[in-house]
Design a protein around this motif. Structure first.
Motif, PDB file in Angstrom:
ATOM      1  N   ASP A  41       6.546   8.499  -6.818  1.00  0.00           N
ATOM      2  CA  ASP A  41       6.559   7.077  -7.169  1.00  0.00           C
ATOM      3  C   ASP A  41       6.022   6.234  -6.022  1.00  0.00           C
ATOM      4  OD1 ASP A  41       7.577   7.655  -9.645  1.00  0.00           O
ATOM      5  OD2 ASP A  41       9.664   7.180  -9.103  1.00  0.00           O
ATOM      6  N   GLY A  42       6.375   6.574  -4.801  1.00  0.00           N
ATOM      7  CA  GLY A  42       5.879   5.846  -3.635  1.00  0.00           C
ATOM      8  C   GLY A  42       4.387   5.990  -3.461  1.00  0.00           C
ATOM      9  N   MET A  43       3.880   7.185  -3.720  1.00  0.00           N
ATOM     10  CA  MET A  43       2.442   7.402  -3.607  1.00  0.00           C
ATOM     11  C   MET A  43       1.690   6.681  -4.721  1.00  0.00           C
ATOM     12  SD  MET A  43       1.934   9.096  -0.901  1.00  0.00           S
ATOM     13  CE  MET A  43       0.266   9.657  -1.076  1.00  0.00           C
ATOM     14  N   LYS A  44       2.285   6.615  -5.910  1.00  0.00           N
ATOM     15  CA  LYS A  44       1.633   5.943  -7.035  1.00  0.00           C
ATOM     16  C   LYS A  44       1.597   4.435  -6.808  1.00  0.00           C
ATOM     17  CE  LYS A  44       3.804   6.147 -10.893  1.00  0.00           C
ATOM     18  NZ  LYS A  44       4.369   6.433 -12.212  1.00  0.00           N
ATOM     19  N   ASP A  45       2.688   3.877  -6.284  1.00  0.00           N
ATOM     20  CA  ASP A  45       2.747   2.444  -6.034  1.00  0.00           C
ATOM     21  C   ASP A  45       1.824   2.030  -4.903  1.00  0.00           C
ATOM     22  OD1 ASP A  45       4.601   2.230  -8.037  1.00  0.00           O
ATOM     23  OD2 ASP A  45       6.321   2.147  -6.678  1.00  0.00           O
ATOM     24  N   GLY A  46       1.657   2.890  -3.920  1.00  0.00           N
ATOM     25  CA  GLY A  46       0.809   2.559  -2.786  1.00  0.00           C
ATOM     26  C   GLY A  46       1.476   1.617  -1.810  1.00  0.00           C
ATOM     27  N   THR A  47       2.793   1.502  -1.887  1.00  0.00           N
ATOM     28  CA  THR A  47       3.499   0.611  -0.972  1.00  0.00           C
ATOM     29  C   THR A  47       3.919   1.379   0.272  1.00  0.00           C
ATOM     30  OG1 THR A  47       5.597   1.080  -2.050  1.00  0.00           O
ATOM     31  CG2 THR A  47       4.357  -0.822  -2.851  1.00  0.00           C
TER      32      THR A  47
END
Length: 77
Positions: A41-47
């Motif tokens: 999820d963190g990689m998908k969000d790019g945050t």
């Protein structure tokens, strides 16, 4: 001779279950799964990380597990 047979893996699995027990292995699997999901999820969000979202996630996790100790990490300057 370089690879293990099915019997070798079954013996290793039996020893691991005897040493750790099924409850700890189940908890370990759940923790690993949630860590991988959070990473994806963190990689998908790019945050790079939202402090309020991180604290909310830790608060939700500590409610579910009473053995967890909540500690705020300080970043070195």
């Amino acid at each position: 001779m370089g690879t293990f047979s099915v019997w070798h893996w079954l013996i290793v699995l039996l020893i691991v279950v005897l040493v750790f027990g099924t409850k700890k292995l189940k908890n370990l699997g759940g923790d690993l799964g949630s860590a991988v999901k959070g990473f994806k999820d963190g990689m998908k969000d790019g945050t790079t990380g939202d402090a309020t979202a991180d604290k909310a996630a830790v608060a939700d996790q500590t409610k579910a597990d009473k053995n967890t100790i909540d500690v705020d990490a300080k970043q070195k300057s």
